[in-house]
Design a protein around this motif. Structure first.
Motif: not given
Length: 272
Positions: A153-173
């Motif tokens: 079991y861990h304490a953690s500080i973790l980061s990631a990139a997750v796809p959120a926009a449609e197609n080639d858009a650079l904005t998301f909700d």
């Protein structure tokens, strides 16, 4: 010169015969198609004219960008941060390092404070939850080794990139994506059922970038695990890419002397 009468009659009879044969074949074909259709096959020739598969990332499907007319309002910054629980009396004192070191996650597009021991670099990829957020960068330390006989079991500080926009858009909700990721964390990262104390769930700014931040404490129980609660934060940061930057911070209740890390790590976020 005109053609002989007998020959003309024979040609007309031949044409009528071919026309009749073609009509018969057409009628037979229509009867066969009708029979197959009535038997329950709406596509007798195997064609599938259904809509094409939705190939958008899961978060883009869950959070389609709404049509916006007019300028988008800037997120508000709270003047006074919400009051989180204080470390228990008598806990070991901990403080931020004198010279700040930083974890730089180029893929996610953010950096944040790197803390001294017992925190150690995160050296694996954890595809967490139903959304399979791929945490590749950060720090952690083991709070309960092999609590169930084989898992730590861990304490953690973790980061990631997750796809959120449609197609080639650079904005998301941003709000929808932030809430979806936080809900996935609560439901998938911890023993269930659980009870939640919510401290923050708001649009804000982290390092000058729009972000949705959720901070909560979950209460739970699992055989063999001493920790029965955990303070956690999930930040979804819009870094101007088709992917959202996710920062996940967790401190088990057995190590509440590190609770301050949650807000400190959030405040240290900067775009790269």
């Amino acid at each position: 010169m005109s053609a002989p009468v007998g020959r003309s009659v024979r040609e007309r009879l031949r044409l009528w015969w071919f026309a009749g044969a073609a009509g018969g074949v057409l009628v037979i074909g229509l009867v066969v198609v009708l029979a197959i259709t009535l038997a329950g096959n709406p596509r007798p020739f195997g064609e599938d004219f259904s809509a094409p598969a939705d190939l958008r990332p899961p978060l883009a499907r869950m959070c389609p960008l709404p049509a916006v007319s007019g300028p988008v309002p800037e997120p508000s910054v709270p003047l006074d941060p919400p009051e989180l629980p204080s470390p228990p009396v008598g806990s070991a004192p901990t403080s931020a390092p004198a010279v700040e070191r930083r974890t730089v996650d180029e893929e996610a597009g953010i950096s944040y404070t790197e803390y001294p021991a017992p925190w150690q670099p995160w050296e694996t990829v954890w595809n967490a939850g139903a959304l399979e957020v791929p945490y590749r960068m950060g720090q952690h330390f083991v709070t309960e080794p092999a609590y169930d006989g084989f898992s730590d079991y861990h304490a953690s500080i973790l980061s990631a990139a997750v796809p959120a926009a449609e197609n080639d858009a650079l904005t998301f909700d941003l709000e929808c994506v932030g809430r979806r990721v936080a809900a996935d964390v609560r439901a998938e990262y911890y023993p269930q059922p659980s009870r939640m104390e919510l401290f923050r769930d708001e649009r804000t700014m982290l390092g000058g970038r729009p972000a949705w931040v959720t901070v909560f404490r979950l209460h739970f129980s699992r055989p063999g695990l001493r920790a029965t609660d955990e303070l956690a934060a999930v930040a979804c940061v819009d870094v101007g890419r088709a992917t959202a930057a996710i920062l996940y911070v967790s401190v088990p209740g057995t190590h509440r002397q590190w609770d301050w890390i949650v807000e400190d790590a959030l405040a240290s976020v900067r775009p790269v």
